[in-house]
Design an enzyme around this catalytic site. Structure first.
Site, mmCIF file in Angstrom:
data_model
loop_
_atom_site.group_PDB
_atom_site.id
_atom_site.type_symbol
_atom_site.label_atom_id
_atom_site.label_comp_id
_atom_site.label_asym_id
_atom_site.label_seq_id
_atom_site.Cartn_x
_atom_site.Cartn_y
_atom_site.Cartn_z
ATOM 1 N N TRP A 100 13.304 -24.532 53.263
ATOM 2 C CA TRP A 100 12.453 -23.409 53.655
ATOM 3 C C TRP A 100 10.984 -23.722 53.453
ATOM 4 O O TRP A 100 10.136 -23.318 54.254
ATOM 5 C CB TRP A 100 12.879 -22.146 52.895
ATOM 6 C CG TRP A 100 14.317 -21.831 53.138
ATOM 7 C CD1 TRP A 100 15.335 -21.871 52.239
ATOM 8 C CD2 TRP A 100 14.925 -21.492 54.401
ATOM 9 N NE1 TRP A 100 16.535 -21.573 52.856
ATOM 10 C CE2 TRP A 100 16.307 -21.345 54.175
ATOM 11 C CE3 TRP A 100 14.423 -21.316 55.689
ATOM 12 C CZ2 TRP A 100 17.191 -21.015 55.203
ATOM 13 C CZ3 TRP A 100 15.307 -20.990 56.707
ATOM 14 C CH2 TRP A 100 16.680 -20.846 56.460
ATOM 15 N N ASP A 167 6.561 -17.671 48.829
ATOM 16 C CA ASP A 167 7.772 -17.128 49.442
ATOM 17 C C ASP A 167 8.752 -16.829 48.310
ATOM 18 O O ASP A 167 9.303 -17.734 47.698
ATOM 19 C CB ASP A 167 8.358 -18.158 50.410
ATOM 20 C CG ASP A 167 9.701 -17.739 51.004
ATOM 21 O OD1 ASP A 167 10.190 -16.629 50.676
ATOM 22 O OD2 ASP A 167 10.260 -18.521 51.792
ATOM 23 N N LYS A 191 18.162 -10.492 49.695
ATOM 24 C CA LYS A 191 18.752 -11.101 48.497
ATOM 25 C C LYS A 191 18.843 -10.089 47.357
ATOM 26 O O LYS A 191 19.917 -9.870 46.812
ATOM 27 C CB LYS A 191 17.921 -12.305 48.037
ATOM 28 C CG LYS A 191 17.599 -13.315 49.111
ATOM 29 C CD LYS A 191 18.825 -13.967 49.716
ATOM 30 C CE LYS A 191 18.417 -15.027 50.721
ATOM 31 N NZ LYS A 191 19.572 -15.645 51.403
#
Length: 355
Positions: A100, A167, A191
């Site tokens: 990511w 992030d 999440k």
């Protein structure tokens, strides 16, 4: 009982599911479903207001930061960040700690120079690089706080005078943080905050409007701030369920309380991985994630057999990502210690059956 260790869309508390399901049929006695209610209605405006208030309270967000509820996931933020922060001819610094982080840097390259300050790719991202230098002329420094695939987490924010962008998709609301250490935080909700479909952005107001560039309105943070997250039709249901989940978290004692639970859950599982001769962890001990526990077997040929046992014991979603192999137990906020104990019991059972 199913024990959901899946890494993607999150596990949520049962009481949140129950309340959310009622609202699908009748939201707040309006006679309308939450799925059809106008996003301009007074009732939904109250939802957005409460959701923002809960985010500010639980994370101690100062008034000089804006809280936004956007769409497109973290992947859209990979592009929105440089669009809003990187001036023509400017450069940005990125820490490479996994897939990511790599994707975020790739998007930034479309808007300016990207400097990779450090990378752990040489060891398949099993550790977090330390002691790297961040160029002082960078427009911002970007890192990913938790790496879901590789099971690593950044617990100490790198020190720099350069604006920090992070992030936090997979560890937001799981542990206490000092918001003022960061200039921009973004996190896909799916999440620890709520269902997929909404992205949380927390941004320091004076960071914006400095690039001199024309930014398309839909990608301009300032436009979303002015519109109160209502520039376009928001993800109504995802915001509503996030509000319910934030209420649940507040009732539990907030982020401080859930962090203690997460520490215990992670420690319980890591202790068994270290004790059990059939398993071993993949991440460096000092960088082990509390959210995504990655481990393999000393004898890889036995992994399919353990996955079969896990399925029998209703342990769902523990197969590791193809980049790492083995197993990955994602232990987000709503996963209880009961589920951790069920996985540990299965590991012990496997050990006993192979003596």
């Amino acid at each position: 009982m199913k024990h959901n260790f899946g890494a993607g869309p999150c596990i949520l508390p049962q009481e949140v599911f129950q309340e959310a399901s009622k609202a699908v049929l009748d939201f707040n006695n309006t006679g309308l479903s939450i799925l059809e209610i106008s996003h301009r209605s007074k009732e939904f405006e109250e939802v957005v207001k409460e959701t923002e208030s809960l985010v500010r309270e639980l994370l101690h967000v100062p008034e000089n930061y804006s809280v936004l509820f956007l769409q497109g996931g973290a992947s859209q933020q990979f592009a929105m960040v440089p669009m809003n922060l990187l001036p023509d001819g400017g450069k940005a610094a990125y820490l490479d700690t996994g897939v990511w982080a790599t994707k975020a840097a790739k998007e930034a390259k479309n808007f300016g120079e990207v400097v990779t300050v450090a990378s752990s790719k040489d060891s398949n991202y099993t550790y977090i690089p330390k002691d790297f230098e961040i160029p002082l002329d960078a427009a911002y420094f970007h890192f990913t706080s938790n790496n879901t695939i590789y099971g690593t987490e950044v617990f100490a924010t790198p020190s720099t005078t350069v604006p920090k962008v992070v992030d936090m998709s997979s560890d937001i609301l799981s542990r206490e943080i000092n918001i003022q250490e960061y200039d921009l935080i973004y996190a896909g909700a799916q999440k620890n905050m709520g269902p997929a479909g909404v992205t949380l952005v927390i941004i320091k107001n004076d960071l914006l409007g400095k690039t001199g560039k024309t930014i398309p309105s839909i990608f301009n943070y300032q436009e979303h701030i002015k519109a109160g997250s209502m520039y376009n039709t928001p993800p109504v249901y995802s915001i509503y369920v996030s509000m319910l989940n934030l209420r649940w978290l507040k009732a539990k004692g907030g982020v401080k309380a859930i962090e203690q639970e997460n520490i215990i859950k992670a420690r319980t599982l890591y202790d068994e991985i270290e004790r059990n001769p059939f398993f071993k962890g993949t991440a460096a001990v000092e960088d082990r994630s509390r959210m995504n526990v990655t481990f393999v077997m000393d004898t890889p040929e036995l992994e399919a057999e353990f996955l079969a046992l896990a399925k029998e014991r209703n342990l769902i979603g523990i197969k590791g990502h193809r980049s790492v192999g083995g197993f990955r137990a994602s232990i987000y906020n709503a996963l209880t210690i009961t589920s951790i104990n069920a996985l540990v019991d299965a590991m012990k059972e496997f050990e006993e059956s192979h003596k």
